[in-house]
Motif scaffolding. Structure first.
Motif, mmCIF file in Angstrom:
data_model
loop_
_atom_site.group_PDB
_atom_site.id
_atom_site.type_symbol
_atom_site.label_atom_id
_atom_site.label_comp_id
_atom_site.label_asym_id
_atom_site.label_seq_id
_atom_site.Cartn_x
_atom_site.Cartn_y
_atom_site.Cartn_z
ATOM 1 N N ILE A 22 13.813 -11.047 -13.781
ATOM 2 C CA ILE A 22 12.948 -11.657 -12.875
ATOM 3 C C ILE A 22 11.939 -12.256 -13.559
ATOM 4 O O ILE A 22 11.300 -11.698 -14.446
ATOM 5 C CB ILE A 22 12.481 -10.875 -11.597
ATOM 6 N N SER A 23 11.527 -13.554 -13.262
ATOM 7 C CA SER A 23 10.316 -14.073 -13.812
ATOM 8 C C SER A 23 9.241 -14.291 -12.858
ATOM 9 O O SER A 23 9.391 -14.109 -11.487
ATOM 10 C CB SER A 23 10.662 -15.562 -14.381
ATOM 11 N N PRO A 24 8.046 -14.175 -13.241
ATOM 12 C CA PRO A 24 6.920 -14.362 -12.136
ATOM 13 C C PRO A 24 6.993 -15.765 -11.113
ATOM 14 O O PRO A 24 6.795 -15.772 -9.953
ATOM 15 C CB PRO A 24 5.600 -14.831 -13.079
ATOM 16 N N ALA A 25 7.786 -16.807 -11.939
ATOM 17 C CA ALA A 25 8.002 -17.837 -11.036
ATOM 18 C C ALA A 25 8.928 -17.637 -9.812
ATOM 19 O O ALA A 25 9.006 -18.335 -8.598
ATOM 20 C CB ALA A 25 8.548 -19.034 -11.815
ATOM 21 N N ASP A 26 9.902 -16.678 -10.109
ATOM 22 C CA ASP A 26 10.651 -16.149 -9.160
ATOM 23 C C ASP A 26 10.003 -15.494 -7.964
ATOM 24 O O ASP A 26 10.346 -15.592 -6.779
ATOM 25 C CB ASP A 26 11.789 -15.133 -9.553
ATOM 26 N N LEU A 27 8.901 -14.834 -8.360
ATOM 27 C CA LEU A 27 8.016 -14.059 -7.232
ATOM 28 C C LEU A 27 7.620 -14.991 -6.146
ATOM 29 O O LEU A 27 7.492 -14.942 -4.855
ATOM 30 C CB LEU A 27 7.333 -13.149 -7.748
ATOM 31 N N VAL A 28 6.816 -15.867 -7.048
ATOM 32 C CA VAL A 28 6.167 -17.219 -6.127
ATOM 33 C C VAL A 28 7.059 -17.846 -5.317
ATOM 34 O O VAL A 28 6.722 -18.254 -4.362
ATOM 35 C CB VAL A 28 5.575 -18.163 -7.425
ATOM 36 N N ALA A 29 8.306 -18.051 -5.910
ATOM 37 C CA ALA A 29 9.202 -18.845 -4.983
ATOM 38 C C ALA A 29 9.686 -18.067 -3.855
ATOM 39 O O ALA A 29 9.809 -18.635 -2.571
ATOM 40 C CB ALA A 29 10.605 -19.208 -5.948
ATOM 41 N N VAL A 30 10.007 -16.805 -4.029
ATOM 42 C CA VAL A 30 10.235 -15.904 -2.794
ATOM 43 C C VAL A 30 9.366 -15.954 -1.906
ATOM 44 O O VAL A 30 9.378 -16.212 -0.548
ATOM 45 C CB VAL A 30 10.633 -14.530 -3.358
ATOM 46 N N ALA A 31 8.013 -15.926 -2.141
ATOM 47 C CA ALA A 31 6.667 -15.711 -1.312
ATOM 48 C C ALA A 31 6.632 -17.374 -0.485
ATOM 49 O O ALA A 31 6.424 -17.139 0.583
ATOM 50 C CB ALA A 31 5.367 -15.448 -1.967
ATOM 51 N N SER A 32 7.037 -18.290 -1.204
ATOM 52 C CA SER A 32 6.841 -19.656 -0.672
ATOM 53 C C SER A 32 7.956 -19.904 0.292
ATOM 54 O O SER A 32 7.695 -20.681 1.207
ATOM 55 C CB SER A 32 6.806 -20.726 -1.662
ATOM 56 N N ASP A 33 9.159 -19.213 0.059
ATOM 57 C CA ASP A 33 10.306 -19.410 1.187
ATOM 58 C C ASP A 33 9.903 -18.644 2.332
ATOM 59 O O ASP A 33 10.847 -18.935 3.410
ATOM 60 C CB ASP A 33 11.625 -18.868 0.461
ATOM 61 N N ARG A 34 9.034 -17.447 2.529
ATOM 62 C CA ARG A 34 8.969 -16.836 3.616
ATOM 63 C C ARG A 34 8.376 -17.607 4.690
ATOM 64 O O ARG A 34 7.549 -18.591 4.556
ATOM 65 C CB ARG A 34 7.909 -15.869 3.394
ATOM 66 N N PRO A 35 8.914 -17.545 6.003
ATOM 67 C CA PRO A 35 8.584 -18.489 7.209
ATOM 68 C C PRO A 35 6.960 -18.043 7.515
ATOM 69 O O PRO A 35 6.718 -17.008 7.250
ATOM 70 C CB PRO A 35 9.669 -18.031 8.211
ATOM 71 N N PRO A 36 6.428 -19.015 8.136
ATOM 72 C CA PRO A 36 5.065 -18.658 8.641
ATOM 73 C C PRO A 36 4.781 -17.688 9.637
ATOM 74 O O PRO A 36 5.893 -17.704 10.475
ATOM 75 C CB PRO A 36 4.402 -20.008 8.780
ATOM 76 N N ALA A 37 4.166 -16.705 9.460
ATOM 77 C CA ALA A 37 4.209 -15.729 10.292
ATOM 78 C C ALA A 37 3.485 -16.124 11.762
ATOM 79 O O ALA A 37 2.650 -16.997 11.739
ATOM 80 C CB ALA A 37 3.155 -14.431 9.799
ATOM 81 N N PRO A 38 4.054 -15.633 12.754
ATOM 82 C CA PRO A 38 3.632 -15.923 14.124
ATOM 83 C C PRO A 38 2.400 -15.305 14.549
ATOM 84 O O PRO A 38 2.021 -14.232 13.904
ATOM 85 C CB PRO A 38 4.853 -15.810 15.191
ATOM 86 N N THR A 39 1.765 -15.614 15.575
ATOM 87 C CA THR A 39 0.678 -15.125 16.307
ATOM 88 C C THR A 39 1.262 -13.965 17.069
ATOM 89 O O THR A 39 2.467 -13.797 17.330
ATOM 90 C CB THR A 39 -0.382 -15.843 16.988
ATOM 91 N N PHE A 40 0.455 -12.815 17.338
ATOM 92 C CA PHE A 40 0.698 -12.018 18.261
ATOM 93 C C PHE A 40 1.168 -12.328 19.642
ATOM 94 O O PHE A 40 2.171 -11.941 20.305
ATOM 95 C CB PHE A 40 -0.443 -10.634 18.194
ATOM 96 N N ALA A 41 0.434 -13.399 20.003
ATOM 97 C CA ALA A 41 0.760 -13.886 21.476
ATOM 98 C C ALA A 41 2.120 -14.534 21.471
ATOM 99 O O ALA A 41 2.945 -14.646 22.378
ATOM 100 C CB ALA A 41 -0.340 -14.967 21.857
ATOM 101 N N GLU A 42 2.419 -15.332 20.358
ATOM 102 C CA GLU A 42 3.897 -15.822 19.874
ATOM 103 C C GLU A 42 4.980 -14.623 19.694
ATOM 104 O O GLU A 42 6.103 -14.838 20.258
ATOM 105 C CB GLU A 42 4.003 -16.651 18.980
ATOM 106 N N TYR A 43 4.813 -13.368 19.223
ATOM 107 C CA TYR A 43 5.676 -12.812 18.771
ATOM 108 C C TYR A 43 5.850 -11.622 19.577
ATOM 109 O O TYR A 43 7.027 -11.009 19.562
ATOM 110 C CB TYR A 43 5.274 -12.316 17.306
#
Length: 202
Positions: A22-43
């Motif tokens: 695993i490279s540091p770039a892989d970790l950054v890529a995984v984090a950027s692929d994560r969907p934006p977290a919803p608000t509590f009112a939405e979730y």
């Protein structure tokens, strides 16, 4: 400890990542692929719709309180310390009842409700298990139960009074026998079938 990784720690981390492929770039890529977290009112409605009816009954009022306090915040924003403060707020604003235990149960149920919500958030990919803030908050320790059994002498007194007073002593005695032998709650007699009453009256 300063909380800042030194050169030796960084080198150890790089070595571990390289051995894992695993490279540091892989970790950054995984984090950027994560969907934006919803608000509590939405979730919260999403979670409420996904759980059982029993879970909704147990946690619904606590999720409502979370939405009231944090409705427009994203679910990945609160820290463990903020959850602890919210639990303390719920504890001090609980509705006082005859059998109240100082709000400890309310705080415990709030944390359990948030753990349930964050389990779904981890499963949905909004944050990792290690980022789950509710798991880092301890539930309040339960106090010893205040319930105790009636002494045999007191139970005998109650049965004697029920069998000798009132409008229907026979039925009152039968009800007391039902509760004594089955340990059912107050609503138990209304749920009993005819066969149960027959066995008890024998």
């Amino acid at each position: 400890m300063s909380g800042v990784a030194g050169k030796a720690e960084l080198e150890a981390a790089r070595l571990l990542l390289s051995r894992m492929g695993i490279s540091p770039a892989d970790l950054v890529a995984v984090a950027s692929d994560r969907p934006p977290a919803p608000t509590f009112a939405e979730y919260v409605p999403v979670v409420a719709a996904a759980v059982s009816a029993g879970t909704r009954r147990a946690y619904g009022s606590y999720w409502k309180r979370v939405v009231e306090q944090w409705g427009q915040r994203r679910i990945d924003e609160p820290t463990p310390s903020e959850i602890e403060r919210l639990a303390e707020y719920v504890k001090t604003h609980v509705v006082a009842r005859r059998n109240a235990r100082g709000g400890r149960s309310a705080a415990e149920h709030l944390i359990a409700a948030l753990r349930c919500l964050y389990r779904r958030a981890v499963a949905d990919g909004f944050l990792s298990q290690a980022e789950n803030p509710a798991l880092k908050v301890a539930k309040p320790r339960r106090l010893p139960s205040t319930r105790r059994a009636l002494a045999d002498t007191r139970l005998a007194e109650i049965n004697e009074v029920a069998a000798s007073t009132g409008d229907d002593p026979a039925s009152d005695s039968l009800l007391l026998r039902l509760h004594t032998e089955t340990a059912c709650r107050r609503g138990g007699p209304s749920l009993c079938g005819r066969s149960t009453w027959t066995r008890i009256s024998v």
